[in-house]
Design an enzyme around this catalytic site. Structure first.
Site, PDB file in Angstrom:
ATOM      1  N   HIS A 294      21.704 -49.747  16.697  1.00 46.46           N
ATOM      2  CA  HIS A 294      20.508 -49.501  16.079  1.00 46.46           C
ATOM      3  C   HIS A 294      19.766 -48.168  16.427  1.00 46.46           C
ATOM      4  O   HIS A 294      20.262 -47.427  17.274  1.00 46.46           O
ATOM      5  CB  HIS A 294      19.439 -50.603  16.373  1.00 46.46           C
ATOM      6  CG  HIS A 294      19.372 -50.894  17.965  1.00 46.46           C
ATOM      7  ND1 HIS A 294      18.226 -50.021  18.634  1.00 46.46           N
ATOM      8  CD2 HIS A 294      19.658 -51.770  18.728  1.00 46.46           C
ATOM      9  CE1 HIS A 294      18.161 -50.535  19.759  1.00 46.46           C
ATOM     10  NE2 HIS A 294      19.035 -51.645  20.160  1.00 46.46           N
TER      11      HIS A 294
ATOM     12  N   CYS B  88      22.788 -53.447  24.129  1.00 48.05           N
ATOM     13  CA  CYS B  88      22.673 -52.737  22.485  1.00 48.05           C
ATOM     14  C   CYS B  88      23.330 -51.264  22.471  1.00 48.05           C
ATOM     15  O   CYS B  88      23.108 -50.656  23.612  1.00 48.05           O
ATOM     16  CB  CYS B  88      21.539 -53.060  21.733  1.00 48.05           C
ATOM     17  SG  CYS B  88      21.257 -55.002  21.157  1.00 48.05           S
TER      18      CYS B  88
END
Length: 202
Positions: free
Chosen positions: A162, A178
């Site tokens: 992301h 992440c």
């Protein structure tokens, strides 16, 4: 700006890093919403030079595969013929690293963000989200401009590739697992992938 990026690409080659075929690839075309949101982004999003390059990268994986190299903190989108697009990333801090194989099971532009139960346990200040719900997709959202949700089969791994609202941390091991990218980079990657794209995190 582009001249500086070109010189940086030459320096990387001289230093013995991944051979650069073309440095300073053009920025992706932004939607009207992208332009509106990015106008409010942190100044670092524009101040820090973007180094998005086409490089030599030999791999047995098929073209279209995403390879995340957590050691060097780079993400590679394979083009075939031993070439790839190279992006600089931030990865999980040592205690939160994740490696494995997955596929892109969901894709979202300007996604909402809800801290996971483990994040709320680790950082109690995020408990407030239990009351008011997820943060809407906008410029200061931790997921940034785009999110690719990583699945194994039908199971959401809870790991994502992301964007970020902290571009100054790109290149570091700082996240809770992440893979973070500059917003311009994740927009560029998002345009290249599709549901089912294979992802290898090593």
């Amino acid at each position: 700006m582009k001249a500086n990026v070109f010189l940086l690409g030459i320096a990387l080659v001289a230093a013995g890093c991944v051979p650069v075929i073309q440095s300073g690839l053009p920025d992706p075309k932004l939607t009207a919403l992208d332009q509106q949101m990015m106008a409010k982004a942190e100044a670092d999003e524009w101040r820090i030079p973007t180094v998005r390059s086409k490089v030599r990268y030999a791999s047995d994986e098929a073209p279209g595969t995403i390879i995340v190299d957590t050691g060097s903190r780079h993400l590679y989108y394979l083009l075939g013929h031993d070439q790839a697009i190279e992006y600089r990333i931030a990865t999980g801090a040592e205690a939160y690293g994740w490696t494995g194989r997955a596929t892109v099971g969901r894709m979202k532009e300007w996604p909402t963000w809800m801290p996971t139960a483990s994040i709320m346990e680790q950082w109690p200040q995020f408990q407030v989200y239990r009351k008011h719900g997820p943060l809407k997709g906008q410029w200061d959202n931790p997921l940034g401009a785009r999110a690719l949700y990583l699945y194994q089969g039908n199971h959401d791994t809870l790991y994502r590739i992301h964007g970020t609202n902290e571009p100054n941390e790109i290149g570091q091991a700082v996240s809770s697992g992440c893979i973070r990218m500059r917003d311009l980079d994740v927009i560029d990657l998002y345009k290249r992938v599709r549901l089912g794209t294979r992802v290898v995190v090593k």
